[in-house]
Design an enzyme around this catalytic site. Structure first.
Site, mmCIF file in Angstrom:
data_model
loop_
_atom_site.group_PDB
_atom_site.id
_atom_site.type_symbol
_atom_site.label_atom_id
_atom_site.label_comp_id
_atom_site.label_asym_id
_atom_site.label_seq_id
_atom_site.Cartn_x
_atom_site.Cartn_y
_atom_site.Cartn_z
ATOM 1 N N ARG A 9 -0.388 -4.261 46.643
ATOM 2 C CA ARG A 9 -1.570 -3.402 46.075
ATOM 3 C C ARG A 9 -2.348 -2.945 47.530
ATOM 4 O O ARG A 9 -2.702 -3.701 48.449
ATOM 5 C CB ARG A 9 -2.063 -4.566 45.198
ATOM 6 C CG ARG A 9 -2.969 -4.631 44.585
ATOM 7 C CD ARG A 9 -3.760 -5.649 43.536
ATOM 8 N NE ARG A 9 -4.911 -5.609 42.766
ATOM 9 C CZ ARG A 9 -6.058 -5.609 43.089
ATOM 10 N NH1 ARG A 9 -6.681 -5.888 44.362
ATOM 11 N NH2 ARG A 9 -6.791 -5.177 42.231
ATOM 12 N N LYS A 38 -9.033 -6.124 53.307
ATOM 13 C CA LYS A 38 -9.358 -7.727 53.458
ATOM 14 C C LYS A 38 -10.639 -8.390 54.033
ATOM 15 O O LYS A 38 -9.983 -7.843 55.837
ATOM 16 C CB LYS A 38 -8.707 -9.105 52.378
ATOM 17 C CG LYS A 38 -8.859 -8.222 50.793
ATOM 18 C CD LYS A 38 -7.875 -9.489 50.582
ATOM 19 C CE LYS A 38 -7.684 -9.254 49.023
ATOM 20 N NZ LYS A 38 -7.265 -10.578 48.373
#
Length: 294
Positions: free
Chosen positions: A264, A229
């Site tokens: 995840r 991210k």
């Protein structure tokens, strides 16, 4: 890191897997059937490529496959039937693979079709924006991931601000947990995700990571979706999405020390190794073999 189950339970069954979160970390692999996905940019858009990617992730040690048919980021609405057509064939192809299958959707209609096809979990990155989602999950006896985000589905939320990001995230999740339970979702079927980078700045995501134990204290298994991210890239120095593996794994390891038990990820093999090493160091898992100085 002391061995404890942050959910307060000895074991949690999710689909075909029994997880002892006092001694185990689940690795969730991301498989997207979208032409515009954040990380793979459509690499697994085709059905055969999506199924092959999932099967490869299972070989690499993934406990869980998360299948997406519409990304969270702003953009044109994806028709419900189109999303169903993207995710349901993947679920059907992987049914019986012995791993947890979740579908990343905020559409109750997609969730209903996916659960009927054999999915075990709905991963709602909008935090049950539509309360009907809780009804669908409850009717199926399935599990749900409740994620914090501010924006309505597929819409922009520029320059989000928080007085205290962790307090606001915890309050939101507590409210949505109550909503899910009131609509019939069993408490032991609820997983929470603080939503790193979802309508948050980098400093917000870093603060959430530092204080993740306050999210864990809600008493439900905590999932973290940190993989590649922007907060990782910005923390390290304008790293693009394919140069964030090491930073992502470091963030995941740190999150586990604060109580996260589901991670995840895009980079499955590397993350599985990191998580299994934590388990070995903590004495939760025996080494694969013992030869050194024998």
């Amino acid at each position: 890191m002391r061995a404890h189950d942050p959910t307060g339970r000895n074991g949690v069954r999710i689909g075909p897997r029994e997880f002892d979160f006092a001694r185990q970390i689940a690795v969730m692999a991301i498989v997207n059937r979208t032409p515009d996905s954040f990380y793979d940019q459509g690499r697994t858009d085709a059905l055969d490529l999506a199924v092959a990617a999932a099967e490869e992730a299972i070989v690499e040690g993934a406990d869980w496959i998360d299948i997406g048919g519409a990304k969270f980021a702003p953009g044109p609405a994806v028709p419900v039937q189109d999303e169903i057509d993207r995710v349901v064939p993947v679920v059907e192809a992987l049914r019986g693979a012995g791993v947890v299958l979740s579908v990343d959707t905020f559409q109750p209609g997609v969730a209903r079709a996916a659960l009927a096809a054999g999915a075990h979990v709905i991963n709602d990155t909008t935090g049950i924006h539509d309360p009907a989602m809780a009804d669908v999950v409850a009717e199926a006896g399935a599990a749900i991931v409740i994620t914090h985000s501010k924006a309505a589905p597929r819409t922009a939320y520029p320059s989000p601000t928080y007085d205290d990001v962790v307090d606001e995230v915890v309050a939101f999740l507590r409210d949505r947990i109550a909503l899910a339970e009131a609509r019939g979702v069993a408490s032991d079927r609820i997983i929470v995700d603080p939503g790193h980078d979802l309508n948050k700045h980098t400093l917000d995501s870093l603060e959430l990571t530092r204080r993740l134990d306050e999210v864990v204290a809600l008493g439900h298994p905590t999932l973290v979706a940190l993989s590649n991210k922007d907060f990782v890239g910005e923390s390290l120095g304008r790293r693009d999405r394919h140069q964030r593996v090491e930073g992502s794994i470091a963030a995941a390891v740190y999150a586990v020390t604060r109580g996260a038990r589901i991670v995840r990820v895009h980079n499955v093999r590397e993350t599985v190794d990191a998580m299994r090493m934590i388990e070995a160091i903590e004495g939760w898992r025996e080494p694969a073999y013992l030869e050194h100085n024998r």
